[in-house]
Motif scaffolding. Sequence first.
Motif, PDB file in Angstrom:
ATOM      1  N   LEU A 173     122.221 -50.395  46.320  1.00  0.00           N
ATOM      2  CA  LEU A 173     120.928 -49.748  46.509  1.00  0.00           C
ATOM      3  C   LEU A 173     121.095 -48.257  46.226  1.00  0.00           C
ATOM      4  O   LEU A 173     121.962 -47.599  46.804  1.00  0.00           O
ATOM      5  N   ARG A 174     120.259 -47.747  45.344  1.00  0.00           N
ATOM      6  CA  ARG A 174     120.396 -46.358  44.900  1.00  0.00           C
ATOM      7  C   ARG A 174     119.147 -45.549  45.201  1.00  0.00           C
ATOM      8  O   ARG A 174     118.030 -45.951  44.879  1.00  0.00           O
ATOM      9  N   PHE A 175     119.372 -44.397  45.843  1.00  0.00           N
ATOM     10  CA  PHE A 175     118.331 -43.371  45.931  1.00  0.00           C
ATOM     11  C   PHE A 175     118.440 -42.540  44.657  1.00  0.00           C
ATOM     12  O   PHE A 175     119.513 -42.041  44.324  1.00  0.00           O
ATOM     13  N   CYS A 176     117.348 -42.387  43.936  1.00  0.00           N
ATOM     14  CA  CYS A 176     117.366 -41.572  42.726  1.00  0.00           C
ATOM     15  C   CYS A 176     116.128 -40.681  42.705  1.00  0.00           C
ATOM     16  O   CYS A 176     115.041 -41.090  43.113  1.00  0.00           O
ATOM     17  N   ARG A 177     116.348 -39.459  42.236  1.00  0.00           N
ATOM     18  CA  ARG A 177     115.252 -38.501  42.186  1.00  0.00           C
ATOM     19  C   ARG A 177     114.482 -38.689  40.882  1.00  0.00           C
ATOM     20  O   ARG A 177     115.051 -38.588  39.794  1.00  0.00           O
ATOM     21  N   GLU A 178     113.202 -38.972  41.000  1.00  0.00           N
ATOM     22  CA  GLU A 178     112.346 -39.183  39.836  1.00  0.00           C
ATOM     23  C   GLU A 178     111.082 -38.353  39.991  1.00  0.00           C
ATOM     24  O   GLU A 178     110.345 -38.530  40.965  1.00  0.00           O
ATOM     25  N   ASP A 179     110.872 -37.445  39.055  1.00  0.00           N
ATOM     26  CA  ASP A 179     109.691 -36.577  39.085  1.00  0.00           C
ATOM     27  C   ASP A 179     109.564 -35.830  40.412  1.00  0.00           C
ATOM     28  O   ASP A 179     108.477 -35.700  40.988  1.00  0.00           O
ATOM     29  N   GLY A 180     110.713 -35.391  40.929  1.00  0.00           N
ATOM     30  CA  GLY A 180     110.712 -34.583  42.146  1.00  0.00           C
ATOM     31  C   GLY A 180     110.646 -35.371  43.443  1.00  0.00           C
ATOM     32  O   GLY A 180     110.650 -34.778  44.519  1.00  0.00           O
ATOM     33  N   ALA A 181     110.603 -36.706  43.349  1.00  0.00           N
ATOM     34  CA  ALA A 181     110.532 -37.534  44.559  1.00  0.00           C
ATOM     35  C   ALA A 181     111.676 -38.549  44.550  1.00  0.00           C
ATOM     36  O   ALA A 181     112.146 -38.965  43.491  1.00  0.00           O
ATOM     37  N   TRP A 182     112.116 -38.931  45.757  1.00  0.00           N
ATOM     38  CA  TRP A 182     113.193 -39.910  45.854  1.00  0.00           C
ATOM     39  C   TRP A 182     112.631 -41.326  45.815  1.00  0.00           C
ATOM     40  O   TRP A 182     111.687 -41.655  46.522  1.00  0.00           O
ATOM     41  N   LYS A 183     113.231 -42.176  44.981  1.00  0.00           N
ATOM     42  CA  LYS A 183     112.872 -43.582  44.870  1.00  0.00           C
ATOM     43  C   LYS A 183     114.105 -44.424  45.167  1.00  0.00           C
ATOM     44  O   LYS A 183     115.240 -43.966  44.975  1.00  0.00           O
ATOM     45  N   VAL A 184     113.886 -45.637  45.593  1.00  0.00           N
ATOM     46  CA  VAL A 184     114.996 -46.567  45.848  1.00  0.00           C
ATOM     47  C   VAL A 184     114.966 -47.654  44.790  1.00  0.00           C
ATOM     48  O   VAL A 184     113.922 -48.267  44.541  1.00  0.00           O
ATOM     49  N   ARG A 185     116.100 -47.882  44.152  1.00  0.00           N
ATOM     50  CA  ARG A 185     116.218 -48.906  43.116  1.00  0.00           C
ATOM     51  C   ARG A 185     117.404 -49.811  43.456  1.00  0.00           C
ATOM     52  O   ARG A 185     118.436 -49.355  43.924  1.00  0.00           O
ATOM     53  N   ARG A 186     117.236 -51.107  43.212  1.00  0.00           N
ATOM     54  CA  ARG A 186     118.355 -52.045  43.365  1.00  0.00           C
ATOM     55  C   ARG A 186     119.005 -52.220  41.998  1.00  0.00           C
ATOM     56  O   ARG A 186     118.313 -52.423  40.985  1.00  0.00           O
ATOM     57  N   LEU A 187     120.332 -52.165  41.969  1.00  0.00           N
ATOM     58  CA  LEU A 187     121.082 -52.321  40.729  1.00  0.00           C
ATOM     59  C   LEU A 187     121.826 -53.652  40.716  1.00  0.00           C
ATOM     60  O   LEU A 187     122.283 -54.141  41.766  1.00  0.00           O
ATOM     61  N   ALA A 188     121.953 -54.241  39.558  1.00  0.00           N
ATOM     62  CA  ALA A 188     122.739 -55.457  39.424  1.00  0.00           C
ATOM     63  C   ALA A 188     124.210 -55.146  39.658  1.00  0.00           C
ATOM     64  O   ALA A 188     124.676 -54.059  39.292  1.00  0.00           O
ATOM     65  N   PRO A 189     124.961 -56.037  40.277  1.00  0.00           N
ATOM     66  CA  PRO A 189     126.379 -55.772  40.571  1.00  0.00           C
ATOM     67  C   PRO A 189     127.238 -55.796  39.305  1.00  0.00           C
ATOM     68  O   PRO A 189     126.828 -56.287  38.281  1.00  0.00           O
TER      69      PRO A 189
END
Length: 217
Positions: free
Chosen positions: A201-217
């Motif tokens: 599970l990754r927190f990533c900054r997108e357009d100035g806001a933090w989003k959570v994305r799930r990544l494949a292993p």
Amino acid sequence: MSQAKATLSGMRVSYDAEPFQESLLADTWHEQLRRWFDEAVQAEVAEPNAMVLATADATGMPSSRTVLCKGFDERGLVFFTNYTSAKSHDLGSTRVAAATFPWLALQRQVNVRGTVEKVKQEETAEYWAHRPRGSQLGAWASPQSSVVSGRSALESKLAGIERRFADSERVPVPPHWGGWRIRPEYVEFWQGRPDRLHDRLRFCREDGAWKVRRLAP
């Protein structure tokens, strides 16, 4: 050689941790990092604040080493080092870094990527005041990452520094020493799971806001 290869190819650990779902995440990356860090401390993981720091020089040549994280909050992760060291030259040139907390005993790791900045002198001074005197003197004595003629040269330099500050109750912060802060753009929480279907599970900054994305292993 063939026996060594066979041994390495057969090395395998079965991960059996509980699922790490989005519903279990804290609201922010630093709150989640605090949760996992506290659990690593409680589990008596060896040096839970140790992180592998990766940098690259101006030509793109990468290097990595283990450093100790000495603080983190919403601004980022802080570590301290010699500003004339190889890693500081890399950081000053590219202004980016990555770091990994390898909590293998918990089948977890946290991966961070972002830009870097030097911390303020006041923050460096506050941390420096809590360092053991021996570590303070060592910071003055060591020309970090420079080639030296031998161990005796370092010990001789340290002896000279000890004499220099022998009558000083407090050792001042060297002008070439201080902190760096990694300001994250990505913070990934990795949990080992059965059959190599790990939870990422990754927190990533997108357009100035933090989003959570799930990544494949």
